[in-house]
Design an enzyme around this catalytic site. Sequence first.
Site, PDB file in Angstrom:
ATOM      1  N   TYR A   1      28.633  49.092  56.131  1.00 47.82           N
ATOM      2  CA  TYR A   1      27.467  48.860  56.979  1.00 47.82           C
ATOM      3  C   TYR A   1      26.553  50.076  56.958  1.00 47.82           C
ATOM      4  O   TYR A   1      27.042  51.215  56.894  1.00 47.82           O
ATOM      5  CB  TYR A   1      27.886  48.612  58.434  1.00 47.82           C
ATOM      6  CG  TYR A   1      28.436  47.231  58.677  1.00 47.82           C
ATOM      7  CD1 TYR A   1      27.597  46.182  59.054  1.00 47.82           C
ATOM      8  CD2 TYR A   1      29.796  46.967  58.526  1.00 47.82           C
ATOM      9  CE1 TYR A   1      28.102  44.917  59.282  1.00 47.82           C
ATOM     10  CE2 TYR A   1      30.311  45.697  58.753  1.00 47.82           C
ATOM     11  CZ  TYR A   1      29.455  44.674  59.132  1.00 47.82           C
ATOM     12  OH  TYR A   1      29.950  43.427  59.343  1.00 47.82           O
TER      13      TYR A   1
ATOM     14  N   TYR B   1      35.909  44.461  54.180  1.00 47.51           N
ATOM     15  CA  TYR B   1      36.009  45.890  54.510  1.00 47.51           C
ATOM     16  C   TYR B   1      37.247  46.186  55.344  1.00 47.51           C
ATOM     17  O   TYR B   1      37.738  45.334  56.077  1.00 47.51           O
ATOM     18  CB  TYR B   1      34.736  46.400  55.182  1.00 47.51           C
ATOM     19  CG  TYR B   1      34.344  45.752  56.498  1.00 47.51           C
ATOM     20  CD1 TYR B   1      34.900  46.155  57.705  1.00 47.51           C
ATOM     21  CD2 TYR B   1      33.372  44.751  56.522  1.00 47.51           C
ATOM     22  CE1 TYR B   1      34.507  45.584  58.903  1.00 47.51           C
ATOM     23  CE2 TYR B   1      32.978  44.160  57.721  1.00 47.51           C
ATOM     24  CZ  TYR B   1      33.548  44.589  58.912  1.00 47.51           C
ATOM     25  OH  TYR B   1      33.159  44.014  60.090  1.00 47.51           O
TER      26      TYR B   1
ATOM     27  N   ARG C   1      38.869  43.024  56.994  1.00 46.43           N
ATOM     28  CA  ARG C   1      38.085  41.867  57.443  1.00 46.43           C
ATOM     29  C   ARG C   1      37.669  41.028  56.229  1.00 46.43           C
ATOM     30  O   ARG C   1      37.153  41.568  55.254  1.00 46.43           O
ATOM     31  CB  ARG C   1      36.792  42.311  58.170  1.00 46.43           C
ATOM     32  CG  ARG C   1      36.925  43.082  59.465  1.00 46.43           C
ATOM     33  CD  ARG C   1      37.459  42.301  60.661  1.00 46.43           C
ATOM     34  NE  ARG C   1      37.277  40.861  60.690  1.00 46.43           N
ATOM     35  CZ  ARG C   1      36.184  40.222  61.112  1.00 46.43           C
ATOM     36  NH1 ARG C   1      35.171  40.884  61.584  1.00 46.43           N
ATOM     37  NH2 ARG C   1      36.126  38.906  61.088  1.00 46.43           N
TER      38      ARG C   1
ATOM     39  N   HIS D   1      31.996  38.469  55.756  1.00 46.82           N
ATOM     40  CA  HIS D   1      31.362  37.660  56.792  1.00 46.82           C
ATOM     41  C   HIS D   1      29.940  38.131  57.039  1.00 46.82           C
ATOM     42  O   HIS D   1      29.581  39.266  56.699  1.00 46.82           O
ATOM     43  CB  HIS D   1      32.164  37.726  58.109  1.00 46.82           C
ATOM     44  CG  HIS D   1      32.296  39.124  58.636  1.00 46.82           C
ATOM     45  ND1 HIS D   1      33.309  39.968  58.257  1.00 46.82           N
ATOM     46  CD2 HIS D   1      31.520  39.843  59.489  1.00 46.82           C
ATOM     47  CE1 HIS D   1      33.162  41.134  58.852  1.00 46.82           C
ATOM     48  NE2 HIS D   1      32.072  41.095  59.609  1.00 46.82           N
TER      49      HIS D   1
ATOM     50  N   HIS E   1      27.297  38.358  60.357  1.00 51.63           N
ATOM     51  CA  HIS E   1      27.149  38.202  61.806  1.00 51.63           C
ATOM     52  C   HIS E   1      25.880  37.402  62.101  1.00 51.63           C
ATOM     53  O   HIS E   1      24.837  37.659  61.493  1.00 51.63           O
ATOM     54  CB  HIS E   1      27.037  39.579  62.476  1.00 51.63           C
ATOM     55  CG  HIS E   1      28.279  40.411  62.348  1.00 51.63           C
ATOM     56  ND1 HIS E   1      29.264  40.430  63.309  1.00 51.63           N
ATOM     57  CD2 HIS E   1      28.705  41.241  61.366  1.00 51.63           C
ATOM     58  CE1 HIS E   1      30.230  41.256  62.925  1.00 51.63           C
ATOM     59  NE2 HIS E   1      29.915  41.758  61.748  1.00 51.63           N
TER      60      HIS E   1
HETATM   61 FE   LIG Z   1      31.398  42.842  60.546  1.00 47.45          FE
END
Ligand SMILES: [Fe+2]
Lengths: 203, 256
Positions: B126, B165, B175, B178, B180
């Site tokens: 991110y 990640y 995870r 995905h 959000h």
């Molecule tokens: Fe996330």
Amino acid sequence: MTPPAHPSPADPDRLPPTPAQTVGPFFGYALPFPGGARIAVDGEPDPITVHGLVLDGAGSPIPDALVEIWQADRDGSLAGAPGSLRHDQVTSAVVGRDGTAFTGFGRVPTDADGHWAVRTVAPGPHRPGAVPYLAVAVFARGLLHHLHTRIYLPEHAEGLRAQFPDLPEGRLGTLLAQRERAGVYRFDIRLQGERETVFFDFP
Amino acid sequence: MSRSPRTSIRDGATQREIDAAMAAADRVGPPDPHHPNRDYPPYRSSALRHPRHAPLPVVDPEAVELTGPVFGVTDVSALDNDLTLGQTGEPAGQRITVTGRVLDRTGRPMAGQLVEIWQANAAGRYAHDLDQHPAPLDPNFTGFGRCLTDGDGEYSFTSIRPGAYPWRNHLNAWRPAHIHFSLFGTAFTQRMVTQMYFPGDPLFPYDPVLRSVTDQAARDRLVARYDHQLSLPEWTLGYRWDIVLGGPSRTLFEDR
Ligand SMILES: [Fe+2]
């Protein structure tokens, strides 16, 4: 895989909703926007500040929560104008509202110390005789499905009591902002534990 | 008060311990089968961040929450729905189109709705200073977008496929890829923040965030469908994901 839009057997007339998921830790570069805390319009004669902490079950501040406010204008109108996320047409950057129209919407991430604040106006009654309040949605890392609560200003304590006659006094008090000084109100949101905030569900 | 037993998962738990906790939570089931139980021990950071009291139900056709904020043409820019634009170069990764309709529970399309998304880059990182795992940042990808739904309730984004990640919920926690999503609906009761997943991801069974939705049919509603009609030759792979917003609104009350 199940196609998403088909009725559920238990409730054949209604589509099952998409499940919620946590906002996670990394919403900070996407959801907050400039002026997100400034709900009051320019020249508002009687602005108020509402602020507080978001706290976890150990009483520790939550630095990665997001607080959203939706409320009526001072005259009780719920017809919030668009334009909270107004863009600059040249750069496409979000510059926020222009301060002329009341959008009724606020969005603030908590700071590193779990604190949030908005500058707004005391909402008027949304119908004659209604008890006014600020509607709140709380999101956080670790919170799998956001929570709704309400902020009632201290002058509406009696109205609040009448609205939720079955709530014990201690729980009721979690919905009441404390006046700190003229125009400044404190409202902590406790996700868990002693003095846990009352949260609402809308079935 | 909370229904499930007070279990807490130790720091540094193994996937096997998390698997056992997820199986135990599956047996209990959530209070609302459509949504995650906020008290979900396998997602360790939920332990101190869920209320112990059940939420207080409100049935009041005049509640403030039956209305909500409104957004319009000034709240999005023409480029906002293409996450691959706006930088000097092209982001790394596979270009994707994600599109679908926003519906209320009666199946009516919701037009003019603000849809906000954010995601990791192709390497799973991110653009956030607190994401420090050793994967490269991409100078050409910040990873957030917005759009308004059209008259048929349809949204559409161009992006790149996010990477999986690692995170520190337990040892070797990853995870699944995905995106959000944040949506409003016509009432604050319909406010929704969720995550969209990609079909066939092998990480699904290991992920306590996805598995906090314990009902398989509900979980499937978080997974997009690959749609070959949406793919464009030599350009993008298409995914379709419809979103249904629950919660009463003033219009729904008026229909009753
Ligand atoms: Fe996330």
